[in-house]
Design a protein around this motif. Structure first.
Motif, short mmCIF file in Angstrom:
data_model
loop_
_atom_site.label_atom_id
_atom_site.label_comp_id
_atom_site.label_asym_id
_atom_site.label_seq_id
_atom_site.Cartn_x
_atom_site.Cartn_y
_atom_site.Cartn_z
N PHE A 49 -81.82 -55.21 29.94
CA PHE A 49 -81.64 -56.62 29.60
C PHE A 49 -80.48 -56.80 28.62
O PHE A 49 -79.68 -57.72 28.73
N TYR A 50 -80.41 -55.89 27.63
CA TYR A 50 -79.39 -55.98 26.57
C TYR A 50 -78.22 -55.03 26.83
O TYR A 50 -77.55 -54.62 25.86
N ALA A 51 -77.95 -54.70 28.09
CA ALA A 51 -76.92 -53.71 28.43
C ALA A 51 -75.57 -54.01 27.77
O ALA A 51 -74.85 -53.10 27.38
N GLY A 61 -82.27 -50.20 17.30
CA GLY A 61 -83.28 -50.98 16.58
C GLY A 61 -83.74 -52.19 17.38
O GLY A 61 -84.92 -52.56 17.35
N LEU A 62 -82.81 -52.79 18.10
CA LEU A 62 -83.13 -53.94 18.94
C LEU A 62 -84.10 -53.53 20.05
O LEU A 62 -85.11 -54.21 20.29
N VAL A 63 -83.82 -52.40 20.70
CA VAL A 63 -84.68 -51.93 21.80
C VAL A 63 -86.06 -51.55 21.25
O VAL A 63 -87.10 -51.88 21.83
N ALA A 91 -78.77 -70.25 14.66
CA ALA A 91 -77.90 -69.07 14.72
C ALA A 91 -78.69 -67.77 14.82
O ALA A 91 -79.81 -67.68 14.30
N THR A 92 -78.10 -66.76 15.50
CA THR A 92 -78.72 -65.44 15.63
C THR A 92 -79.13 -64.89 14.27
O THR A 92 -80.24 -64.37 14.11
N ASP A 93 -78.22 -65.01 13.31
CA ASP A 93 -78.47 -64.54 11.94
C ASP A 93 -79.21 -65.64 11.18
O ASP A 93 -78.64 -66.70 10.94
P1 CMP Z 1 -80.46 -62.11 20.91
O1 CMP Z 1 -80.04 -63.53 21.01
O2 CMP Z 1 -81.68 -61.73 21.67
O3 CMP Z 1 -79.25 -61.18 21.39
C1 CMP Z 1 -79.01 -59.88 20.87
C2 CMP Z 1 -79.99 -59.50 19.79
O4 CMP Z 1 -79.63 -58.38 19.01
C3 CMP Z 1 -80.09 -60.62 18.80
O5 CMP Z 1 -80.72 -61.75 19.36
C4 CMP Z 1 -80.83 -59.93 17.66
O6 CMP Z 1 -82.22 -59.84 17.94
C5 CMP Z 1 -80.27 -58.52 17.73
N1 CMP Z 1 -79.29 -58.24 16.66
C6 CMP Z 1 -79.51 -57.41 15.62
N2 CMP Z 1 -78.44 -57.33 14.84
C7 CMP Z 1 -77.50 -58.12 15.37
C8 CMP Z 1 -76.16 -58.44 14.98
N3 CMP Z 1 -75.58 -57.94 13.90
N4 CMP Z 1 -75.50 -59.33 15.77
C9 CMP Z 1 -76.08 -59.84 16.88
N5 CMP Z 1 -77.34 -59.55 17.28
C10 CMP Z 1 -78.05 -58.70 16.54
#
Ligand code: CMP
Length: 139
Positions: A49-51, A61-63, A91-93
């Protein structure tokens, strides 16, 4: 125009019993659920999924996180669903997420960020097909 996007409620949010609260936000945003399932991802499923993130420092860590417990995978639809769901998520962060977004309210860290949403029509198509057959999507 009407779009489809893939949403994942991640293991930390499922563990914290946040499924209902997250679904409520989707209703408020007029994002309709047209497919859903609960799945405990295997390592292979999470890696596939996260390839696109393979090789990045956060990949392992994500996996590990994404396979740590069950997730809820959904197909959402609505006007500009991809962009609008990204607004609902924030935002992701989480340090950069706006107040009132899912990640602001429910993320634990940049990795354990509660939800995933597709980032483009191309990735939405790939991600939806990754989890759902056509006859599991109810338009
Ligand atoms: P997601 O939107 O599922 O897509 C990639 C995932 O990687 C992100 O959400 C986070 O769960 C994880 N991730 C961890 N660290 C980072 C980072 N520095 N930048 C982007 N995604 C990250």
């Amino acid at each position: 125009s009407a779009e489809r996007t893939l949403s994942i409620i991640k293991p930390n949010a499922v563990k914290k019993r946040l499924i209902g609260k997250i679904e409520e936000r989707l209703v408020q945003a007029k994002l309709d659920i047209i497919a859903m399932k609960m799945v405990h991802l295997t390592k292979e499923q999470a890696e596939g999924f996260y390839a696109e993130h393979q090789g990045k420092p956060f990949f392992d860590g994500l996996v590990r996180f994404m396979t740590s417990g069950p997730v809820v995978v959904q197909v959402l639809t609505g006007e500009n669903a991809i962009c609008r769901y990204r607004e609902v998520m924030g935002a992701t962060d989480l340090a950069k997420a706006l107040a009132g977004t899912l990640r602001y309210d429910f993320a634990d860290s940049i990795t354990e960020n509660a939800v995933h949403g597709s980032d483009s029509p191309q990735s939405a198509e790939r991600e939806i097909a990754y989890f759902f057959a056509d006859d599991e999507i109810f338009d």
